[in-house]
Design a protein around this motif. Structure first.
Motif, short mmCIF file in Angstrom:
data_model
loop_
_atom_site.label_atom_id
_atom_site.label_comp_id
_atom_site.label_asym_id
_atom_site.label_seq_id
_atom_site.Cartn_x
_atom_site.Cartn_y
_atom_site.Cartn_z
N MET A 1 -39.95 9.98 9.36
CA MET A 1 -39.58 9.09 8.28
C MET A 1 -40.62 7.97 8.21
O MET A 1 -40.96 7.40 9.23
N PRO A 2 -41.11 7.64 7.02
CA PRO A 2 -42.09 6.55 6.91
C PRO A 2 -41.52 5.22 7.40
O PRO A 2 -40.31 5.00 7.35
N ALA A 3 -42.40 4.35 7.85
CA ALA A 3 -41.99 3.01 8.29
C ALA A 3 -41.28 2.29 7.16
O ALA A 3 -41.63 2.45 5.99
N LYS A 4 -40.28 1.53 7.50
CA LYS A 4 -39.51 0.73 6.52
C LYS A 4 -38.92 1.58 5.39
O LYS A 4 -38.75 1.11 4.28
N PHE A 5 -38.60 2.84 5.68
CA PHE A 5 -38.05 3.75 4.67
C PHE A 5 -36.68 3.27 4.22
O PHE A 5 -35.85 2.88 5.02
N ARG A 6 -36.47 3.29 2.90
CA ARG A 6 -35.16 2.93 2.35
C ARG A 6 -34.93 3.65 1.04
O ARG A 6 -35.87 4.11 0.40
N THR A 7 -33.68 3.74 0.65
CA THR A 7 -33.29 4.42 -0.58
C THR A 7 -32.79 3.39 -1.59
O THR A 7 -31.97 2.54 -1.26
N PHE A 8 -33.30 3.48 -2.81
CA PHE A 8 -32.81 2.62 -3.89
C PHE A 8 -31.70 3.32 -4.66
O PHE A 8 -30.74 2.71 -5.08
N ASP A 9 -31.86 4.62 -4.89
CA ASP A 9 -30.80 5.46 -5.45
C ASP A 9 -31.11 6.89 -5.05
O ASP A 9 -31.98 7.13 -4.23
N ALA A 10 -30.43 7.84 -5.64
CA ALA A 10 -30.58 9.24 -5.23
C ALA A 10 -31.98 9.81 -5.46
O ALA A 10 -32.33 10.83 -4.90
N GLN A 11 -32.79 9.14 -6.28
CA GLN A 11 -34.11 9.69 -6.59
C GLN A 11 -35.26 8.71 -6.37
O GLN A 11 -36.41 9.06 -6.63
N ILE A 12 -34.98 7.51 -5.92
CA ILE A 12 -36.04 6.52 -5.72
C ILE A 12 -36.00 6.03 -4.27
O ILE A 12 -34.98 5.53 -3.81
N TYR A 13 -37.14 6.21 -3.58
CA TYR A 13 -37.27 5.82 -2.19
C TYR A 13 -38.44 4.86 -2.05
O TYR A 13 -39.33 4.84 -2.88
N ALA A 14 -38.45 4.10 -0.97
CA ALA A 14 -39.57 3.21 -0.67
C ALA A 14 -39.84 3.27 0.82
O ALA A 14 -38.96 3.60 1.62
N GLY A 15 -41.06 2.97 1.18
CA GLY A 15 -41.39 2.96 2.59
C GLY A 15 -42.81 2.49 2.82
O GLY A 15 -43.54 2.18 1.88
N GLY A 16 -43.18 2.46 4.08
CA GLY A 16 -44.52 2.05 4.47
C GLY A 16 -45.49 3.22 4.42
O GLY A 16 -45.28 4.19 3.69
N GLU A 17 -46.53 3.13 5.21
CA GLU A 17 -47.60 4.13 5.20
C GLU A 17 -47.09 5.45 5.80
O GLU A 17 -46.84 5.55 6.99
N PRO A 18 -46.94 6.50 4.98
CA PRO A 18 -46.43 7.78 5.49
C PRO A 18 -47.52 8.60 6.18
O PRO A 18 -48.67 8.60 5.75
#
Length: 75
Positions: A1-18
């Motif tokens: 899982m990328p660093a600082k990975f988080r989910t905004f909704d079912a189709q939008i994710y955010a994270g650090g350097e994968p």
């Protein structure tokens, strides 16, 4: 899982350097089809892996101190 990975909704994710392994997971398990890179250096670093995995990528370099994006968005 990328660093600082988080989910905004079912189709939008955010994270650090994968890593390459993270990108494979994002594609195979989460079905990610597009990555928007806001860090130019990281975007360029992962670009070859993203291309190999056939994931679309948009790089929008954002200056942390900027109040607006001045360069046109290209993809």
């Amino acid at each position: 899982m990328p660093a600082k990975f988080r989910t905004f909704d079912a189709q939008i994710y955010a994270g650090g350097e994968p890593s390459a392994k993270d990108l494979q997971y994002l594609k195979d398990i989460l079905g990610v089809k597009l990555i928007v890179s806001l860090d130019d250096a990281v975007g360029k670093k992962i670009a070859p892996i993203v291309k190999q995995l056939k994931i679309q990528q948009v790089i929008i370099p954002v200056n942390p101190g900027a109040t607006q994006i001045t360069d046109p968005i290209k993809y």
